[in-house]
Write a protein that holds these residues in place. Structure first.
Motif, short mmCIF file in Angstrom:
data_model
loop_
_atom_site.label_atom_id
_atom_site.label_comp_id
_atom_site.label_asym_id
_atom_site.label_seq_id
_atom_site.Cartn_x
_atom_site.Cartn_y
_atom_site.Cartn_z
N ALA A 3 -10.42 3.80 -0.97
CA ALA A 3 -9.07 4.33 -1.19
C ALA A 3 -8.41 3.62 -2.36
O ALA A 3 -8.72 2.47 -2.66
CB ALA A 3 -8.24 4.14 0.08
N PRO A 4 -7.46 4.31 -3.01
CA PRO A 4 -6.69 3.63 -4.05
C PRO A 4 -5.82 2.55 -3.42
O PRO A 4 -5.40 2.67 -2.27
CB PRO A 4 -5.82 4.76 -4.64
N SER A 40 -1.26 1.51 0.54
CA SER A 40 -2.69 1.31 0.31
C SER A 40 -3.47 1.34 1.62
O SER A 40 -4.52 1.99 1.72
CB SER A 40 -2.92 -0.02 -0.41
N VAL A 41 -2.97 0.64 2.63
CA VAL A 41 -3.64 0.62 3.93
C VAL A 41 -3.65 2.02 4.53
O VAL A 41 -4.67 2.47 5.10
CB VAL A 41 -2.98 -0.40 4.88
N ALA A 42 -2.54 2.74 4.41
CA ALA A 42 -2.46 4.10 4.96
C ALA A 42 -3.47 5.03 4.28
O ALA A 42 -4.12 5.85 4.95
CB ALA A 42 -1.04 4.64 4.82
N ALA A 43 -3.61 4.91 2.96
CA ALA A 43 -4.60 5.73 2.25
C ALA A 43 -6.01 5.40 2.73
O ALA A 43 -6.85 6.29 2.91
CB ALA A 43 -4.49 5.48 0.74
N SER A 44 -6.26 4.13 2.99
CA SER A 44 -7.55 3.70 3.49
C SER A 44 -7.82 4.29 4.88
O SER A 44 -8.92 4.79 5.15
CB SER A 44 -7.57 2.16 3.55
N ILE A 45 -6.81 4.27 5.74
CA ILE A 45 -6.96 4.85 7.08
C ILE A 45 -7.26 6.34 6.98
O ILE A 45 -8.14 6.86 7.68
CB ILE A 45 -5.70 4.60 7.93
N GLN A 46 -6.56 7.05 6.10
CA GLN A 46 -6.81 8.49 5.97
C GLN A 46 -8.24 8.77 5.52
O GLN A 46 -8.89 9.68 6.05
CB GLN A 46 -5.81 9.12 4.99
#
Length: 197
Positions: free
Chosen positions: A34-35, A126-132
């Motif tokens: 993720a970004p 950033s963490v949320a993008a990683s989770i998605q």
């Protein structure tokens, strides 16, 4: 990936079928793609299963009981406690629970300067993008997921139990789905966009 986006659902009923370690690793690896703001990669994932999951569930229940009966972190949200209890019931059936931690975060109770607050927002994005990414990868593998924010009803207890640096952001329950819910209603596209030409 478009089909994974369209087919992803929040799953609340799981089969007891174990998830292979390679699939868990693939899911987490996708999260690392993720970004992230300034490439800080603030994420850390703690995988909980088997006996550790049973212990965590007990800790989660203790936190909800404290929130309900004593000092509440979320006093205005007590109407959601029954939903938090239901969430714990759901994760008892999920073979795997992954906790997402923002390793660069200040403590939840620390006052922030405006600049620190902006860093915090960027790192959480950033963490949320990683989770998605992880949810979509799981969907593609036929694994169901539930993104859980009810952890805040037991934030202190879970954070202490996890015993890791950073701020607990969310949890993700993983398991093969024992249900196939219909898509939940979404706002019409016209309601959520504004063109500036």
């Amino acid at each position: 990936m478009i089909s994974a986006i369209n087919n992803r659902r929040s799953i609340r009923r799981f089969l007891q079928t174990p998830i292979a370690k390679e699939d868990i690793m693939d899911i987490i690896q996708s999260g690392t793609k993720a970004p992230s703001a300034k490439n800080r990669q603030p994420w850390k994932y703690i995988i909980v299963q088997e006996k550790a999951k049973d212990e965590m569930i007990e800790i989660f229940r203790q936190g909800i009981a404290r929130e309900e009966n004593k000092t509440a972190l979320l006093p205005q949200s007590k109407k959601h406690i029954s939903a938090a209890k239901y969430t714990v019931d759901i994760i008892t059936k999920a073979p795997v629970v992954i906790f997402a931690v923002n390793t660069l975060s200040k403590d939840l109770f620390t006052a922030l300067t405006p600049e620190e607050h902006i860093y915090e927002i960027c790192n959480i994005q950033s963490v949320a993008a990683s989770i998605q990414n992880m949810l979509l990868t799981a969907t593609e593998k036929g694994i169901g997921t539930l993104w859980i924010c009810d952890i805040y009803f037991a934030y202190e207890e879970l954070s202490k139990w996890l015993n890791t640096e950073g701020q607990l952001i969310a949890a993700i329950a993983l398991g093969y789905p024992d249900e196939f819910p219909k898509e939940r209603p979404r706002k019409k596209i016209e309601e959520i966009i504004e063109w500036k030409n």
